[in-house]
Design a protein around this motif. Structure first.
Motif, PDB file in Angstrom:
ATOM      1  N   PHE A 177       1.035  -1.292  -0.022  1.00 33.94           N
ATOM      2  CA  PHE A 177       0.033  -0.074   0.092  1.00 33.94           C
ATOM      3  C   PHE A 177       0.810   1.249   0.013  1.00 33.94           C
ATOM      4  N   GLU A 178       0.521   2.368  -0.677  1.00 39.85           N
ATOM      5  CA  GLU A 178       1.162   3.446  -0.751  1.00 39.85           C
ATOM      6  C   GLU A 178       0.342   4.413   0.397  1.00 39.85           C
ATOM      7  N   GLU A 179       1.297   5.327   0.675  1.00 37.88           N
ATOM      8  CA  GLU A 179       0.955   6.357   1.864  1.00 37.88           C
ATOM      9  C   GLU A 179      -0.162   7.265   1.441  1.00 37.88           C
ATOM     10  N   TYR A 180      -1.135   7.819   2.011  1.00 36.98           N
ATOM     11  CA  TYR A 180      -2.017   8.758   1.519  1.00 36.98           C
ATOM     12  C   TYR A 180      -1.506  10.081   1.628  1.00 36.98           C
ATOM     13  N   VAL A 181      -1.433  10.913   0.698  1.00 38.37           N
ATOM     14  CA  VAL A 181      -0.964  12.235   0.719  1.00 38.37           C
ATOM     15  C   VAL A 181      -2.020  13.369   0.350  1.00 38.37           C
ATOM     16  N   PRO A 182      -2.471  14.034   1.248  1.00 30.88           N
ATOM     17  CA  PRO A 182      -3.386  14.964   1.150  1.00 30.88           C
ATOM     18  C   PRO A 182      -3.147  15.917  -0.180  1.00 30.88           C
ATOM     19  N   PRO A 183      -4.247  16.098  -0.998  1.00 29.69           N
ATOM     20  CA  PRO A 183      -3.964  16.921  -2.211  1.00 29.69           C
ATOM     21  C   PRO A 183      -3.705  18.246  -1.747  1.00 29.69           C
ATOM     22  N   PRO A 184      -2.928  19.247  -2.862  1.00 29.25           N
ATOM     23  CA  PRO A 184      -2.772  20.490  -2.529  1.00 29.25           C
ATOM     24  C   PRO A 184      -3.884  21.333  -2.511  1.00 29.25           C
ATOM     25  N   PRO A 185      -4.306  22.416  -1.747  1.00 24.60           N
ATOM     26  CA  PRO A 185      -5.507  23.165  -1.815  1.00 24.60           C
ATOM     27  C   PRO A 185      -5.647  23.603  -3.318  1.00 24.60           C
ATOM     28  N   GLN A 186      -6.975  23.821  -3.566  1.00 29.27           N
ATOM     29  CA  GLN A 186      -7.363  24.234  -4.931  1.00 29.27           C
ATOM     30  C   GLN A 186      -7.711  25.656  -4.966  1.00 29.27           C
ATOM     31  N   PRO A 187      -7.154  26.328  -5.999  1.00 26.26           N
ATOM     32  CA  PRO A 187      -7.476  27.812  -5.885  1.00 26.26           C
ATOM     33  C   PRO A 187      -8.812  28.321  -5.893  1.00 26.26           C
ATOM     34  N   VAL A 188      -9.146  29.214  -5.406  1.00 24.07           N
ATOM     35  CA  VAL A 188     -10.401  29.592  -5.157  1.00 24.07           C
ATOM     36  C   VAL A 188     -11.060  30.159  -6.546  1.00 24.07           C
ATOM     37  N   GLN A 189     -10.279  30.319  -7.345  1.00 21.41           N
ATOM     38  CA  GLN A 189     -10.886  30.804  -8.814  1.00 21.41           C
ATOM     39  C   GLN A 189     -11.266  29.471  -9.544  1.00 21.41           C
ATOM     40  N   TYR A 190     -10.714  28.353  -9.179  1.00 22.52           N
ATOM     41  CA  TYR A 190     -11.072  27.163 -10.052  1.00 22.52           C
ATOM     42  C   TYR A 190     -12.174  26.472  -9.250  1.00 22.52           C
ATOM     43  N   SER A 191     -13.106  25.744  -9.961  1.00 20.03           N
ATOM     44  CA  SER A 191     -13.747  24.596  -9.580  1.00 20.03           C
ATOM     45  C   SER A 191     -13.473  23.206 -10.184  1.00 20.03           C
TER      46      SER A 191
END
Length: 253
Positions: free
Chosen positions: A147-161
């Motif tokens: 199993f690979e370790e979970y890495v939190p995704p980087p925060p999304q810029p507010v101007q993108y959906s």
């Protein structure tokens, strides 16, 4: 995604250069069987790895991390988790391995604080730990679920959906071990050795393994009978006139 308490090994590998080995390489990890003595013959057939098990020989399982992230290796021998001796389940405990690191798994862990192991020892299946526990169906296979370790995704810029996406990685299931012709080999829980570890937390990136590595073993005699290994070289009879005597002496034409 699961967050699990996992065993982390704390002992580095030393002095295995002269031992006989059998190896299976994956994309995320590699598994190597290292014996203290005795010849190990390896064969590859239909995408599976087979090796001969010298009866009475102690061995270790070496798992190497081939990535730049931590992984956890859920390891089983004869269908039993090597940490707690429960029936093999990839939701169980395993060994956390640092990026490009390696661990040596010496045996089945004892339940007294997990600081001791009973050495893996090849023996007849009737003397195996699986036989003592009462389940010999999977005697003859060593498996590692990675199993690979979970890495939190980087925060999304507010101007993108962005739409969330998830990738389910399916494990490559290994075929069942073949039936042997004679008395089968298994793994005995042998002598007790000091084998200290500590516990750590590890959050898995996926609910299913990213990779499964399996190695099937039996006595050399059984693997030859099944056509997996070629018969050993027999020297010519006494008085045989050989055109290449030095080659015969080395076991080849």
């Amino acid at each position: 995604m699961k967050s699990t308490i996992i065993i982390l090994i704390a002992v580095l590998i030393a002095g295995c250069a002269t031992a006989d080995t059998a190896k299976n390489n994956g994309s995320l990890a590699s598994v190597e069987i290292i014996t203290d003595r005795g010849e190990v013959r390896t064969a590859y057939r239909d995408g599976h790895t087979f090796f001969s098990a010298p009866i009475g020989c102690e061995y270790s399982i070496v798992v190497r991390n081939r990535t730049n992230r931590r992984i956890v290796a859920i390891t089983t021998v004869d269908g039993l988790n090597v940490v707690d001796r429960s029936a093999g389940n990839w939701d169980g405990s395993g060994y956390v391995i640092d990026p490009y690191g390696k661990v040596e798994i010496k045996g089945f862990r004892r339940q007294d604080e997990f600081q001791f192991s009973e050495r893996f020892t090849f023996n007849e299946a009737r003397f195996s730990l699986a036989q003592r526990i009462g389940n010999v169906h999977n005697v003859g296979v060593i498996g590692v679920a990675v199993f690979e370790e979970y890495v939190p995704p980087p925060p999304q810029p507010v101007q993108y959906s962005a739409k969330g996406m998830s990738d389910d990685e399916c494990a490559r299931e290994s075929a069942s071990a073949p039936t042997a012709m004679k008395s089968r080999a298994g793994t005995e829980a042998g002598r007790t050795v000091n084998d200290p570890v500590r516990r750590v937390s590890f959050r898995r990136a996926t609910d299913q393994p990213a990779e499964i590595l399996a190695m099937f073993y039996d006595t050399e005699r059984n693997l030859i009978a099944q056509g997996i290994l070629p018969p050993p070289y027999d020297p010519p009879p006494s008085g045989f006139l050989s055109p290449f005597p030095q080659n015969y002496a080395k076991g080849a034409y």
